[in-house]
Design a protein around this motif. Structure first.
Motif, short mmCIF file in Angstrom:
data_model
loop_
_atom_site.label_atom_id
_atom_site.label_comp_id
_atom_site.label_asym_id
_atom_site.label_seq_id
_atom_site.Cartn_x
_atom_site.Cartn_y
_atom_site.Cartn_z
N GLY A 50 9.60 -40.87 -13.78
CA GLY A 50 10.28 -41.96 -13.09
C GLY A 50 11.61 -41.54 -12.51
N ARG A 51 11.91 -40.23 -12.58
CA ARG A 51 13.22 -39.75 -12.12
C ARG A 51 13.11 -38.56 -11.17
NH1 ARG A 51 15.92 -38.44 -17.60
NH2 ARG A 51 13.81 -37.66 -17.93
N ALA A 52 11.91 -38.30 -10.70
CA ALA A 52 11.70 -37.18 -9.78
C ALA A 52 10.54 -37.53 -8.86
CB ALA A 52 11.39 -35.90 -10.56
N ALA A 53 10.32 -36.71 -7.84
CA ALA A 53 9.21 -36.94 -6.93
C ALA A 53 7.88 -36.80 -7.67
CB ALA A 53 9.27 -35.94 -5.77
N ILE A 54 6.93 -37.66 -7.33
CA ILE A 54 5.60 -37.53 -7.90
C ILE A 54 4.87 -36.38 -7.19
CG2 ILE A 54 5.51 -39.97 -8.50
CD1 ILE A 54 3.67 -40.44 -6.12
N PRO A 55 3.78 -35.87 -7.79
CA PRO A 55 3.04 -34.81 -7.12
C PRO A 55 2.73 -35.18 -5.66
CG PRO A 55 2.23 -35.06 -9.35
CD PRO A 55 3.23 -36.17 -9.13
N GLY A 56 2.89 -34.20 -4.79
CA GLY A 56 2.74 -34.45 -3.35
C GLY A 56 1.80 -33.46 -2.70
N PHE A 57 1.97 -33.28 -1.41
CA PHE A 57 0.97 -32.56 -0.63
C PHE A 57 1.59 -31.46 0.21
CE2 PHE A 57 -0.22 -36.94 -1.33
CZ PHE A 57 -1.53 -36.85 -1.80
N HIS A 58 0.93 -30.31 0.22
CA HIS A 58 1.25 -29.21 1.13
C HIS A 58 0.22 -29.20 2.26
CE1 HIS A 58 3.69 -26.27 -1.62
NE2 HIS A 58 4.48 -27.06 -0.92
N ILE A 59 0.69 -29.05 3.47
CA ILE A 59 -0.17 -28.85 4.63
C ILE A 59 0.28 -27.55 5.29
CG2 ILE A 59 -0.88 -29.68 6.91
CD1 ILE A 59 0.36 -32.13 4.28
N ARG A 71 4.21 -27.67 5.86
CA ARG A 71 4.60 -29.06 5.98
C ARG A 71 4.34 -29.76 4.65
NH1 ARG A 71 5.08 -30.35 11.45
NH2 ARG A 71 4.79 -32.56 11.05
N THR A 72 5.01 -30.88 4.43
CA THR A 72 4.86 -31.58 3.16
C THR A 72 4.73 -33.09 3.38
OG1 THR A 72 7.25 -31.83 2.86
CG2 THR A 72 6.23 -29.86 1.92
N VAL A 73 4.10 -33.73 2.41
CA VAL A 73 4.15 -35.18 2.24
C VAL A 73 4.67 -35.39 0.82
CG1 VAL A 73 2.86 -37.34 2.12
CG2 VAL A 73 2.22 -35.60 3.81
N GLY A 74 5.86 -35.95 0.70
CA GLY A 74 6.52 -36.08 -0.59
C GLY A 74 7.85 -35.34 -0.56
N ARG A 75 8.51 -35.32 -1.72
CA ARG A 75 9.87 -34.75 -1.79
C ARG A 75 9.94 -33.66 -2.87
NH1 ARG A 75 13.70 -36.45 1.98
NH2 ARG A 75 15.26 -36.08 0.36
N PRO A 76 9.34 -32.50 -2.66
CA PRO A 76 9.36 -31.47 -3.71
C PRO A 76 10.77 -31.04 -4.05
CG PRO A 76 8.64 -30.54 -1.61
CD PRO A 76 8.68 -32.03 -1.43
N ALA A 77 11.04 -30.95 -5.35
CA ALA A 77 12.39 -30.61 -5.79
C ALA A 77 12.79 -29.21 -5.34
CB ALA A 77 12.47 -30.71 -7.32
N TYR A 78 11.82 -28.30 -5.27
CA TYR A 78 12.19 -26.92 -4.94
C TYR A 78 12.65 -26.76 -3.49
CZ TYR A 78 7.83 -25.88 -2.38
OH TYR A 78 6.80 -25.86 -1.46
N LEU A 79 12.35 -27.75 -2.64
CA LEU A 79 12.81 -27.71 -1.25
C LEU A 79 14.04 -28.58 -1.01
CD1 LEU A 79 9.45 -27.89 0.76
CD2 LEU A 79 10.92 -25.91 0.43
#
Length: 222
Positions: free
Chosen positions: A95-104, A41-49
């Motif tokens: 400012g043009r991509a998702a900031i670091p986020g979270f893996h659960i 699961r994630t919180v944020g918008r990882p580019a690789y997904l």
């Protein structure tokens, strides 16, 4: 090539990590995309997904960034300060991509063990449309900060520098690096690695991010 290195943070002094992990668990959404898993699961918008088109990805990522930064500002400020001291210069937030986020990663009765990720290098910048055409420097890093409680087999496996993703599938990893709650682990993104298998009943909650040098400056994103 920078091998996985532990850097202490002041996480314990700044935050109640148990409450933080509970909130992130509630906020998390099942991962989507070709790398998805029922446990991830994630919180944020990882580019690789992301399966969005260029402008749609950028809009959705930026829409989440401001609220995510405001809610977890103390955590981000500490992490970016630690990174700046270790790398010797300021690390900017993209400012043009998702900031670091979270893996659960959530084990359960149906999935009592996480079998580990696929050996890979981190090349998420290739999935960020806004980075196309930018001047890319040699610096490429990935970092992880364990927020949940430690467990003997929660960590990272990596292969010898120079090993390809294809070769790693047929080889045992060179080493296992255990995660310690509150320690940031940083390494060269071009090092083949994976999430190590683990069977803990506790959720594995981490802050994840990547750093590249764009147009001469270090920029963090996910």
């Amino acid at each position: 090539m920078l091998l996985p290195t532990h850097i202490p943070t002041r996480l314990h002094a700044l935050l109640d990590t148990e409450l933080l992990c509970s909130e992130l668990s509630r906020r998390s959404k099942p991962a989507s995309g070709k790398y998805s898993s029922e446990q991830l699961r994630t919180v944020g918008r990882p580019a690789y997904l992301s399966q969005d088109s260029g402008k749609e990805y950028e809009r959705s990522a930026l829409a989440e960034n401001s609220g995510q930064w405001r809610r977890f500002e103390a955590l981000y400020s500490e992490v970016f300060g630690v990174l700046a001291r270790f790398l010797g210069e300021v690390v900017l937030m993209s400012g043009r991509a998702a900031i670091p986020g979270f893996h659960i990663i959530r084990n359960s009765a149906n999935f009592p063990r996480y079998e580990g990720g696929v050996p890979h290098v981190d090349s998420s910048y290739l999935h960020v449309p806004a980075f196309v055409g930018e001047q890319l420097g040699r610096d490429q890093y990935s970092f992880t900060l364990l927020l949940s409680r430690e467990n003997d087999n929660v960590g990272l496996e990596y292969w010898a520098p120079g090993t390809t993703e294809a070769d790693a599938i047929l080889q045992a990893p060179l080493a296992f690096v255990p995660y310690c709650r509150g320690n940031l682990v940083i390494f060269d993104s071009r090092l083949v690695h994976r999430i190590a298998p683990f069977s803990s009943e506790l959720e594995r909650v981490t802050l994840q991010g990547h750093i590249i040098r764009l147009e001469g400056r270090l920029v963090a994103f996910w």
